[in-house]
Every structure is written in structure tokens, then in C-alpha cells.
Design a protein around this motif. Sequence first.
Motif, PDB file in Angstrom:
ATOM      1  N   SER A  89      -3.860   9.052   1.892  1.00  0.00           N
ATOM      2  CA  SER A  89      -3.281   8.582   3.170  1.00  0.00           C
ATOM      3  C   SER A  89      -4.129   7.447   3.711  1.00  0.00           C
ATOM      4  O   SER A  89      -5.364   7.498   3.676  1.00  0.00           O
ATOM      5  N   ILE A  90      -3.468   6.375   4.178  1.00  0.00           N
ATOM      6  CA  ILE A  90      -4.147   5.248   4.814  1.00  0.00           C
ATOM      7  C   ILE A  90      -4.155   5.515   6.317  1.00  0.00           C
ATOM      8  O   ILE A  90      -3.093   5.589   6.951  1.00  0.00           O
ATOM      9  N   THR A  91      -5.357   5.645   6.856  1.00  0.00           N
ATOM     10  CA  THR A  91      -5.484   6.022   8.275  1.00  0.00           C
ATOM     11  C   THR A  91      -5.734   4.831   9.182  1.00  0.00           C
ATOM     12  O   THR A  91      -5.455   4.888  10.383  1.00  0.00           O
ATOM     13  N   GLU A  92      -6.226   3.746   8.654  1.00  0.00           N
ATOM     14  CA  GLU A  92      -6.563   2.607   9.524  1.00  0.00           C
ATOM     15  C   GLU A  92      -6.484   1.346   8.678  1.00  0.00           C
ATOM     16  O   GLU A  92      -6.867   1.324   7.512  1.00  0.00           O
ATOM     17  N   ALA A  93      -5.992   0.289   9.257  1.00  0.00           N
ATOM     18  CA  ALA A  93      -5.899  -1.004   8.585  1.00  0.00           C
ATOM     19  C   ALA A  93      -6.205  -2.100   9.572  1.00  0.00           C
ATOM     20  O   ALA A  93      -5.743  -2.061  10.719  1.00  0.00           O
ATOM     21  N   GLU A 137     -12.465  19.548   0.056  1.00  0.00           N
ATOM     22  CA  GLU A 137     -11.023  19.374   0.027  1.00  0.00           C
ATOM     23  C   GLU A 137     -10.593  17.932   0.206  1.00  0.00           C
ATOM     24  O   GLU A 137      -9.436  17.609  -0.051  1.00  0.00           O
ATOM     25  N   ARG A 138     -11.496  17.042   0.705  1.00  0.00           N
ATOM     26  CA  ARG A 138     -11.075  15.660   0.904  1.00  0.00           C
ATOM     27  C   ARG A 138     -12.283  14.754   0.880  1.00  0.00           C
ATOM     28  O   ARG A 138     -13.412  15.195   1.019  1.00  0.00           O
ATOM     29  N   VAL A 139     -11.963  13.430   0.776  1.00  0.00           N
ATOM     30  CA  VAL A 139     -12.993  12.415   0.800  1.00  0.00           C
ATOM     31  C   VAL A 139     -12.411  11.207   1.516  1.00  0.00           C
ATOM     32  O   VAL A 139     -11.256  10.837   1.339  1.00  0.00           O
ATOM     33  N   SER A 140     -13.217  10.635   2.413  1.00  0.00           N
ATOM     34  CA  SER A 140     -12.783   9.440   3.146  1.00  0.00           C
ATOM     35  C   SER A 140     -13.402   8.219   2.479  1.00  0.00           C
ATOM     36  O   SER A 140     -14.485   8.295   1.901  1.00  0.00           O
ATOM     37  N   PHE A 141     -12.702   7.068   2.563  1.00  0.00           N
ATOM     38  CA  PHE A 141     -13.165   5.870   1.882  1.00  0.00           C
ATOM     39  C   PHE A 141     -12.763   4.663   2.696  1.00  0.00           C
ATOM     40  O   PHE A 141     -11.899   4.730   3.583  1.00  0.00           O
ATOM     41  N   THR A 142     -13.418   3.550   2.354  1.00  0.00           N
ATOM     42  CA  THR A 142     -13.142   2.268   2.997  1.00  0.00           C
ATOM     43  C   THR A 142     -12.973   1.231   1.901  1.00  0.00           C
ATOM     44  O   THR A 142     -13.795   1.141   0.973  1.00  0.00           O
ATOM     45  N   ILE A 143     -11.924   0.418   2.048  1.00  0.00           N
ATOM     46  CA  ILE A 143     -11.645  -0.641   1.075  1.00  0.00           C
ATOM     47  C   ILE A 143     -11.609  -1.953   1.814  1.00  0.00           C
ATOM     48  O   ILE A 143     -10.844  -2.112   2.778  1.00  0.00           O
ATOM     49  N   THR A 144     -12.457  -2.879   1.411  1.00  0.00           N
ATOM     50  CA  THR A 144     -12.467  -4.233   1.961  1.00  0.00           C
ATOM     51  C   THR A 144     -12.027  -5.172   0.848  1.00  0.00           C
ATOM     52  O   THR A 144     -12.608  -5.163  -0.247  1.00  0.00           O
ATOM     53  N   CYS A 145     -11.022  -5.994   1.129  1.00  0.00           N
ATOM     54  CA  CYS A 145     -10.491  -6.870   0.079  1.00  0.00           C
ATOM     55  C   CYS A 145     -10.152  -8.231   0.648  1.00  0.00           C
ATOM     56  O   CYS A 145      -9.903  -8.381   1.840  1.00  0.00           O
ATOM     57  N   LEU A 166       0.832  -1.210   0.000  1.00  0.00           N
ATOM     58  CA  LEU A 166       0.000   0.000   0.000  1.00  0.00           C
ATOM     59  C   LEU A 166       0.857   1.247   0.000  1.00  0.00           C
ATOM     60  O   LEU A 166       0.566   2.229  -0.701  1.00  0.00           O
ATOM     61  N   ALA A 167       1.932   1.230   0.770  1.00  0.00           N
ATOM     62  CA  ALA A 167       2.805   2.402   0.827  1.00  0.00           C
ATOM     63  C   ALA A 167       3.490   2.634  -0.519  1.00  0.00           C
ATOM     64  O   ALA A 167       3.805   3.771  -0.881  1.00  0.00           O
ATOM     65  N   HIS A 168       3.687   1.541  -1.254  1.00  0.00           N
ATOM     66  CA  HIS A 168       4.392   1.671  -2.529  1.00  0.00           C
ATOM     67  C   HIS A 168       3.487   2.193  -3.642  1.00  0.00           C
ATOM     68  O   HIS A 168       3.919   2.992  -4.480  1.00  0.00           O
ATOM     69  N   ILE A 169       2.211   1.773  -3.615  1.00  0.00           N
ATOM     70  CA  ILE A 169       1.344   2.141  -4.731  1.00  0.00           C
ATOM     71  C   ILE A 169       0.471   3.341  -4.442  1.00  0.00           C
ATOM     72  O   ILE A 169      -0.118   3.905  -5.369  1.00  0.00           O
ATOM     73  N   ALA A 170       0.334   3.745  -3.188  1.00  0.00           N
ATOM     74  CA  ALA A 170      -0.568   4.858  -2.844  1.00  0.00           C
ATOM     75  C   ALA A 170       0.048   6.170  -3.287  1.00  0.00           C
ATOM     76  O   ALA A 170       1.223   6.431  -3.019  1.00  0.00           O
ATOM     77  N   PHE A 198      -9.198  -1.405   4.866  1.00  0.00           N
ATOM     78  CA  PHE A 198      -8.375  -0.202   4.947  1.00  0.00           C
ATOM     79  C   PHE A 198      -9.296   1.007   4.889  1.00  0.00           C
ATOM     80  O   PHE A 198     -10.257   1.030   4.128  1.00  0.00           O
ATOM     81  N   LYS A 199      -8.945   1.996   5.692  1.00  0.00           N
ATOM     82  CA  LYS A 199      -9.626   3.286   5.651  1.00  0.00           C
ATOM     83  C   LYS A 199      -8.595   4.338   5.333  1.00  0.00           C
ATOM     84  O   LYS A 199      -7.451   4.260   5.800  1.00  0.00           O
ATOM     85  N   GLY A 200      -9.035   5.304   4.517  1.00  0.00           N
ATOM     86  CA  GLY A 200      -8.086   6.330   4.143  1.00  0.00           C
ATOM     87  C   GLY A 200      -8.789   7.596   3.720  1.00  0.00           C
ATOM     88  O   GLY A 200     -10.021   7.657   3.645  1.00  0.00           O
TER      89      GLY A 200
END
Length: 658
Positions: free
Chosen positions: A565-569, A647-655, A556-560, A606-608
Motif C-alpha cells: 500500500s502507498i501511504t504518502e506521495a 507482519e509488515r515493513v514500511s519503506f520510502t522510495i525516492t526517484c 503505481l496503482a497498476h504495478i503495486a 513515495f512511502k508505503g
Amino acid sequence: MVMMKTPAAASRRLLEQIRAGAGAAPSTPQEAPAASVPADRFGSLLTRLKGGLSLRGGGTAGGAIGIVETEDGFILAQCSAGRQPRLEGIRYYALPQGVEPGSAEAMLRLAEVLDVFAADRASMQLWSSLSTDDGEVYFLRLPRVKSGELDTVALLSARKEKNFDPAQSVFDFRVTGECPDKSGMRLAAVGMAQPQSRVTEHRRRFQQAGIHLSGLTDSSLSLYALYASGWLAAPWERTILVEVLRDMTQIVIMSRGAVLMRRVVRTGVSALEESMQEADAAADSPLAAEGVYEIDAAPDISLLGALGWEDGEGGMSRNAEADVPPPHRHAAPVSRQTEDLIAHGPQSEEEAERMRAALPPVMLRLARQLDRTRAHCVNSGDISSVEGVLLVAPAGVMAPMLAVFEEEMGVPCLPLRLDGDASAGARTDLKELLARQEPSAVLEAIGLALSSAVIPNVLMTYLDRRRAQRHLLLARYCMAGSLLLALGMAAVAVGELAGWRAASVDAAALEAEIAAWPEQFTAETLRREVEALRLLHSRGAALLPRRLPAAIMSELAHIAPASISITEASFMLNAEAAGKMAEKQRSGRRGQAQPDAGKGGRAAMFKGIAYGGMLERETALAEFLGLLEDSPLVTSMNFQKDAATDERVSFTITCRIP
């Protein structure tokens, strides 16, 4: 202007010549210089061309056979091919009693005697002749044009001289050399035209007997072949050939083998015979009383001696190049005695008296016609002068006729000689044959056997020869192409063979090098290595659950992008925890579509937050989700937006993770 002498004066001169004896009359044939007819470069070119062809069942390799049909049999002559033609054999074969000339039985007889005469006749050309009754003979002077235009020029020149229908006639011509003209040098050519029906009928008669003719020409042209082929040679460069035939006399002026002029005078042997008949009927004629000369009872010039055939050397020939006029009609039947007298000469004083009374007027008339012909040729600028006369005439009148011609024209007059090359057997047979047969038929047979390269042929015309040349060139090109292809294939094969041999040498060297290598692996060594690899694989599988979260976070750090920003995992590494997380999510979000990423396996959530303007963050989110979906650490995913501001948007990714 040619000065004409009175018959009385000419008779006195003839008397002086005869009284002097045959030995003092004209020069003997042995005194004639041995000259040769120049080679015909055009004819030799076609000869070499036809040498490689098979024309109508016979080639030129074995030479040719001339066939002459007489009233009671056949005369066959065989000549070999080559630069110097040679008479190999000549024979006369009589027809069986009761067989008509020209009938089917006669042609079958011809087929039989051909097999006897030449056992290898299949390799030879067979030539026959047609009379000039319905055909035409042309001696043409053609301008120098391109080779492709010469055929058309020759055809038009012949039709201009005497027209014929090309659709109903067969026309052919041959170039014989060069001849002078007022406008310069031209090509001398001899041509002939015969009705197609006559040609077809003549060839059919031979084919029905199993005889396939290679050549068919005019009877007079076959005699011209004696000179055109080089078998006979005139003793002078510019020569007049005079041939006294039955109903006419042919006068041909030749220069270096090319015909410059031809003329036919309707005075021949029959006129001499009629003159003698008239002298017998009117013994008190002024002309008969005027003749006071003597003729030897046994003249030196006999049938063979007059024509130069002595001691097996030399010989006789004839040359007739003219259209045959309508036959001369005798005023009264000629006796056998008169015919023999003209043919063989006087045998008594009474016969000599008859000749003295009758012959001078006819001979003088012929001499004047001959002198006029020479004067016309000289005045027209064709030649500067004539050097001599060659005469063919019956032996009985040869000596007095030579004397009259020489006196009237003032140039040497000699009888023709057979000076062509011949084998010993052919010379003997020819000498015997000339003593029994008509010389004209004998020489016609020889001329036919020499006709292939120099005389027109209505069975193989210039159109057929042109097609044969094209076929020959095509065959040669095909042979050359095939040879080049074979050479190319051979070169490729040699190259491939050399490459194979070089590869074989390299392979042998490599095999030797491999054989020299030490043995590094054994079955026991490979078994231990496999066991060690399996152990390493099992340990890696055991460590995978512990290292999976760190690997995913590193991915995630490599492709983001920088704006995300990833705030929670959170990770669910077993099925029970994954089920609880999924249930918790469903209970907290009633009425919304729930993701199924965590069902039945390991999952991560992941939340970001994505920062920036709407277009910028949407682009960044799309890029991030695309890279995450392509990652090998994610098998499937579900994306959901939670809240959004300017200015921003929060999202959640479940995989789901592997």
C-alpha cells in the motif's frame, strides 16, 4: 579308323582325274553355293564401340590400310569400314634400287607412298603384321562366364595351352563366335602373344618414319580376317581350309566362321619341289616308273583361273591360322625351273613327265593328314561331318591336288575364291597384282585392312579396349550429365523469365492503378498538417507537468501488488523545490546514506507499507521495485526500509522523474 590307300592305287586314280582334263576335275568355283559367314555379335559390339574412339591417331571412320613389307617393296590395301567391308584399293610399290628392306630409307619410302596411296590416311587405321617365329597363336574355346571374368579365363586358357611370361609378352584375344563342345556350346576365340621387345621394335621403326600404327597382329591371323570379317564366305557351313605354303600346310576346320581345330603339317611347296628334284636324280625310281598318267601341257587352271578370278568376279583368298614351324631345309637347292613348274604348271611333255613321277606321294601324304584331321574332329564330337574342302595351292598343282583330296575324302574340294565386295578399280588392280606378286602377301595386306574388329591387336589389347570402354562410358555419362544440367538451367531460366514477365505485367498494372488515384496531398496540405502537429506537441509539453503526478500515481496503482500500500506521495516538479526536499531529507537523517534521486531535476517520493510474512513481503517488494524501475516514468530510484515488524515493513522510495 581312316582306311589308307596304297600309293599305286592313288596314282592310278590321279591318272584318271588328270586324263579326264582340268574341266572334268573338281567342280569349278562358280558351282559353289554363295553362303555368308554369320555376323559376329561380339566383334560388331567392339566395332561400334571403337567407332566413337580415336585410337593412336586413326579412327574407324575412314576404314583401314593394311601394310605388308616384301623383299623388294610394299603392298598396301585399303578397305572401308561398315557392316559390309569393301576393298577400295590395292597397290604394290617397289623400293628404290639399293635400299634394303626394313631400313630407315625403306620406311621413309613407305611414308611417301602412303601419302600417295591415301591422301586422307590420317583418318584411317594403319595395320602391320609380325611373323610367328617368336610369338604364339591360340584358338581357344572359352566357357560362358561373366563379362568381367572372360579376360582372365582367356589369359589362363592361353597360358595353359602354351605358357608365356605376361611381363615379357603382349597378349590379346578376340571372341569370334560360338562353337560346339562336349559340355555344350562355348565361345570360340582367337588370341596371340608376342614378345614385348619385338612389338616395341616394330612400332619404333614405323614411328621414326612418322607412321603411327593403329594395329599390329600376327601375319597368319591377318589372313583369317578375310573370313572373320565376312569379306570372304565359305560355301559350306562346316568347311576345311587347306593352305599349302612354302614349308608347311595349314589345316583349319571352321564351322559358321568359328575355328574348331587347326593343324600344321610340315609338308608344303618345298616338299613338292624336293620330290621333283629327287625324281630327276633317280629316273629309275620305282615310283617314277609307276606313274603312267598324263598332264596337259597347258592346264586350264592358271594362277588366276584356279583361284576363281574370272571376268572380274570372284577371286582367291587364303587362310592360315597356325604357329609357323621352323623353316624346312632343302636337301639340295631347287632350280628356278622346278619352282616355275610348281607355280605355273607344265608347259611341255617333259615337264608333265617330271610331275607324274614326283607329285603323287606328296599329295597322298597331305590327303591322309587331311583325312586324319577331319576324322579326329568328327570323333571328338565337335562336328558331325565336313561338307567340303577349300584349297589354296600353287596353280601348277591345284588341279591334281584337288583330285587327290576329293578322291581320298569323298567330299567336294574347291579352290578358294575372292568373292568379297570390291570397287571396280580395286578389282582391276588386284587381278593385275596377283599375276605378278606372291598371292599370300597380297591377301595378307587385304586381311590386315579388315582386321580391326575381328583380330587380336598387340597395340590395343583387351586391357586397352576395356579402359577405352570405361573412358567412353565416362565421357557419355559426363555428356549426359552436362546435358541434364543444361536442360535444368534452361528450365530454371525459362521459369525465371516467365516470373519476370508476370511481375512486369503486375507492376505495370499497379502503376496504372496508382496513376489513376486522385491527388490527396499537396505541399500546402502537408505544411499545415506539420504545423498542427507541432502545436499539439507544444500543448502536450505544457500540460505534462500538470498531468505527471496523476500519471505516476496511476502507474503505481497498476504495478503495486495487493500486499503493498502507498501511504504518502510527494512530487517536486521544479529544481528549487527538489533541492529543498533533498536538503530536508539530509538534515533529518544525519549519519545515514542519503539518496541523490532528487538532485538537479524533478523528483518524487513515495512511502508505503508491505504486509505479510517476511518471505511474502520481500517477494512482493522485489517484484514492485522491478516493475517500477522498468517504468518509462522513472529514470532512476532509491529504495530504503524505515521500520519492520513480523507482519509488515514500511519503506520510502525516492526517484527521479522525467
